[in-house]
Design a protein around this motif. Structure first.
Motif, mmCIF file in Angstrom:
data_model
loop_
_atom_site.group_PDB
_atom_site.id
_atom_site.type_symbol
_atom_site.label_atom_id
_atom_site.label_comp_id
_atom_site.label_asym_id
_atom_site.label_seq_id
_atom_site.Cartn_x
_atom_site.Cartn_y
_atom_site.Cartn_z
ATOM 1 N N ASN A 188 4.634 -10.538 1.049
ATOM 2 C CA ASN A 188 3.603 -11.541 1.335
ATOM 3 C C ASN A 188 2.943 -12.123 0.092
ATOM 4 N N GLY A 189 3.270 -11.673 -1.109
ATOM 5 C CA GLY A 189 2.778 -12.285 -2.329
ATOM 6 C C GLY A 189 1.437 -11.781 -2.827
ATOM 7 N N LEU A 190 0.835 -10.765 -2.189
ATOM 8 C CA LEU A 190 -0.432 -10.203 -2.690
ATOM 9 C C LEU A 190 -0.205 -9.422 -3.993
ATOM 10 N N ALA A 191 -1.294 -9.309 -4.782
ATOM 11 C CA ALA A 191 -1.210 -8.542 -6.034
ATOM 12 C C ALA A 191 -1.020 -7.061 -5.730
ATOM 13 N N ALA A 192 -0.140 -6.431 -6.488
ATOM 14 C CA ALA A 192 0.174 -5.020 -6.252
ATOM 15 C C ALA A 192 -0.624 -4.131 -7.194
ATOM 16 N N PRO A 193 -1.503 -3.264 -6.688
ATOM 17 C CA PRO A 193 -2.237 -2.329 -7.557
ATOM 18 C C PRO A 193 -1.389 -1.094 -7.858
ATOM 19 N N THR A 194 -1.796 -0.387 -8.906
ATOM 20 C CA THR A 194 -1.187 0.916 -9.189
ATOM 21 C C THR A 194 -1.998 1.988 -8.480
ATOM 22 N N VAL A 195 -1.333 2.760 -7.652
ATOM 23 C CA VAL A 195 -2.017 3.733 -6.799
ATOM 24 C C VAL A 195 -1.657 5.138 -7.253
ATOM 25 N N ARG A 196 -2.682 5.964 -7.504
ATOM 26 C CA ARG A 196 -2.502 7.381 -7.804
ATOM 27 C C ARG A 196 -2.796 8.171 -6.536
ATOM 28 N N VAL A 197 -1.828 8.974 -6.143
ATOM 29 C CA VAL A 197 -1.945 9.730 -4.897
ATOM 30 C C VAL A 197 -1.980 11.221 -5.240
ATOM 31 N N SER A 198 -3.121 11.842 -5.006
ATOM 32 C CA SER A 198 -3.277 13.278 -5.272
ATOM 33 C C SER A 198 -2.581 14.092 -4.190
ATOM 34 N N PRO A 199 -2.307 15.366 -4.469
ATOM 35 C CA PRO A 199 -1.669 16.206 -3.450
ATOM 36 C C PRO A 199 -2.486 16.242 -2.153
ATOM 37 N N GLY A 200 -1.826 15.980 -1.042
ATOM 38 C CA GLY A 200 -2.483 15.996 0.270
ATOM 39 C C GLY A 200 -3.141 14.688 0.653
ATOM 40 N N GLU A 201 -3.233 13.721 -0.266
ATOM 41 C CA GLU A 201 -3.837 12.431 0.051
ATOM 42 C C GLU A 201 -2.771 11.416 0.459
ATOM 43 N N SER A 202 -3.239 10.298 1.034
ATOM 44 C CA SER A 202 -2.321 9.284 1.551
ATOM 45 C C SER A 202 -2.689 7.904 1.034
ATOM 46 N N THR A 203 -1.716 7.050 0.970
ATOM 47 C CA THR A 203 -1.914 5.621 0.764
ATOM 48 C C THR A 203 -1.103 4.903 1.845
ATOM 49 N N ARG A 204 -1.168 3.575 1.863
ATOM 50 C CA ARG A 204 -0.508 2.849 2.965
ATOM 51 C C ARG A 204 -0.166 1.429 2.561
ATOM 52 N N PHE A 205 0.634 0.807 3.364
ATOM 53 C CA PHE A 205 0.893 -0.626 3.261
ATOM 54 C C PHE A 205 0.900 -1.196 4.678
ATOM 55 N N THR A 206 0.803 -2.516 4.765
ATOM 56 C CA THR A 206 0.686 -3.186 6.067
ATOM 57 C C THR A 206 1.920 -4.041 6.352
ATOM 58 N N LEU A 207 2.420 -3.887 7.545
ATOM 59 C CA LEU A 207 3.522 -4.720 8.026
ATOM 60 C C LEU A 207 2.949 -5.771 8.985
ATOM 61 N N HIS A 208 3.219 -7.041 8.717
ATOM 62 C CA HIS A 208 2.755 -8.140 9.566
ATOM 63 C C HIS A 208 3.950 -8.708 10.351
ATOM 64 N N TYR A 209 3.781 -8.915 11.651
ATOM 65 C CA TYR A 209 4.854 -9.469 12.483
ATOM 66 C C TYR A 209 4.234 -10.382 13.555
ATOM 67 N N PRO A 210 4.948 -11.368 14.017
ATOM 68 C CA PRO A 210 4.427 -12.258 15.068
ATOM 69 C C PRO A 210 4.526 -11.575 16.432
ATOM 70 N N PRO A 211 3.421 -11.498 17.171
ATOM 71 C CA PRO A 211 3.495 -10.885 18.503
ATOM 72 C C PRO A 211 4.268 -11.799 19.485
ATOM 73 N N ASN A 212 4.826 -11.222 20.522
ATOM 74 C CA ASN A 212 5.597 -11.968 21.517
ATOM 75 C C ASN A 212 4.641 -12.468 22.596
ATOM 76 N N ASP A 213 4.265 -13.730 22.495
ATOM 77 C CA ASP A 213 3.401 -14.355 23.478
ATOM 78 C C ASP A 213 4.174 -15.376 24.329
ATOM 79 N N SER A 214 5.471 -15.371 24.221
ATOM 80 C CA SER A 214 6.297 -16.370 24.928
ATOM 81 C C SER A 214 6.459 -16.059 26.411
ATOM 82 N N GLY A 215 6.225 -14.860 26.795
ATOM 83 C CA GLY A 215 6.440 -14.449 28.176
ATOM 84 C C GLY A 215 7.852 -13.989 28.429
ATOM 85 N N GLY A 216 8.729 -14.121 27.468
ATOM 86 C CA GLY A 216 10.100 -13.657 27.618
ATOM 87 C C GLY A 216 10.232 -12.189 27.244
#
Length: 246
Positions: free
Chosen positions: A172-200
């Motif tokens: 999606n073109g957003l700036a990518a930060p550098t992420v430090r993940v300690s033991p037992g901690e989490s990070t994430r990313f987001t997936l964007h998709y178009p919902p199905n509103d067509s009725g099909g």
């Protein structure tokens, strides 16, 4: 007549030898008396011995004497001082060696500082999904399961799997930060998709194939996403960088 007197005098007078002996005896007695008189005078002039303790010399009291004795170290104290100085030299020498070894270890990367962090590996991550705050978003969580801190920077690779084939998510073109993940901690990313509103019926996506940044190994996650069917060559599915997921 004179001859008769001399003869008479010689017969009745004292012999000469006896007179000389008496004179010698008298001289001897006189000399002995003189010697005794001189010895008596010398004996009278000689110092007499007095019983008792000797008086201290003026200006040299008992305190001064004790200070002088304490000021001069004994041979045993000098020996102890020498031993202590030698032990201090040995300690300083051993500490100097140990400090030199520590500094060389620090230059080699094995010093007492914090260990360096490397890139997070697929094998050291646990993957999960959760709904996003907006419609048509899915959060992909990455948990560090190792005992050391790791870092991630950039975009993950995401392929959506369905019965009709695979769809690749675009960045999606957003700036990518550098992420430090300690033991037992989490990070994430987001997936964007178009919902199905067509009725099909749409297109059902049953799994995601996720590849972390700078990795070649992937992890497959089960999902349930329904996409609209479209004649466009673009799917409208995008992915954000790790650490910027909302």
């Amino acid at each position: 007549m004179r001859a008769a007197r001399r003869a008479a005098g010689g017969g009745s007078g004292r012999p000469r030898g006896a007179g000389g002996a008496r004179l010698a005896a008298g001289l001897a007695v006189g000399l002995a008396a003189t010697l005794l008189t001189g010895c008596g005078e010398q004996a009278a002039d000689a110092p007499k011995k007095v019983t008792g303790e000797a008086a201290p010399v003026p200006g040299d009291s008992s305190e001064d004497t004790s200070r002088k004795e304490s000021a001069s170290p004994s041979s045993s104290s000098r020996a102890r001082d020498g031993d202590s100085k030698e032990s201090e030299k040995e300690k300083s020498g051993s500490s100097g060696k140990s400090e030199g070894a520590g500094s060389s270890g620090g230059q080699g990367g094995s010093g007492g500082g914090a260990p360096e962090t490397g890139a997070c590996k697929t094998s050291g991550l646990a993957f999960s999904t959760s709904p996003g705050m907006a419609q048509g978003t899915l959060l992909v969580n990455l948990e560090n399961t190792t005992a050391t801190t790791c870092t991630m920077h950039g975009f993950p690779g995401v392929d959506l799997q369905s019965a009709a084939g695979s769809i690749n998510a675009d960045r999606n073109g957003l700036a990518a930060p550098t992420v430090r993940v300690s033991p037992g901690e989490s990070t994430r990313f987001t997936l964007h998709y178009p919902p199905n509103d067509s009725g099909g019926s749409g297109l059902n996506v049953t799994s995601l194939v996720v590849t972390p940044p700078d990795e070649t190994s992937s992890q497959t996650l089960p999902v349930s996403i329904n996409l609209p069917v479209s004649d466009s060559t673009e799917s409208g599915v995008t992915v954000g960088p790790v650490g910027a997921g909302k």
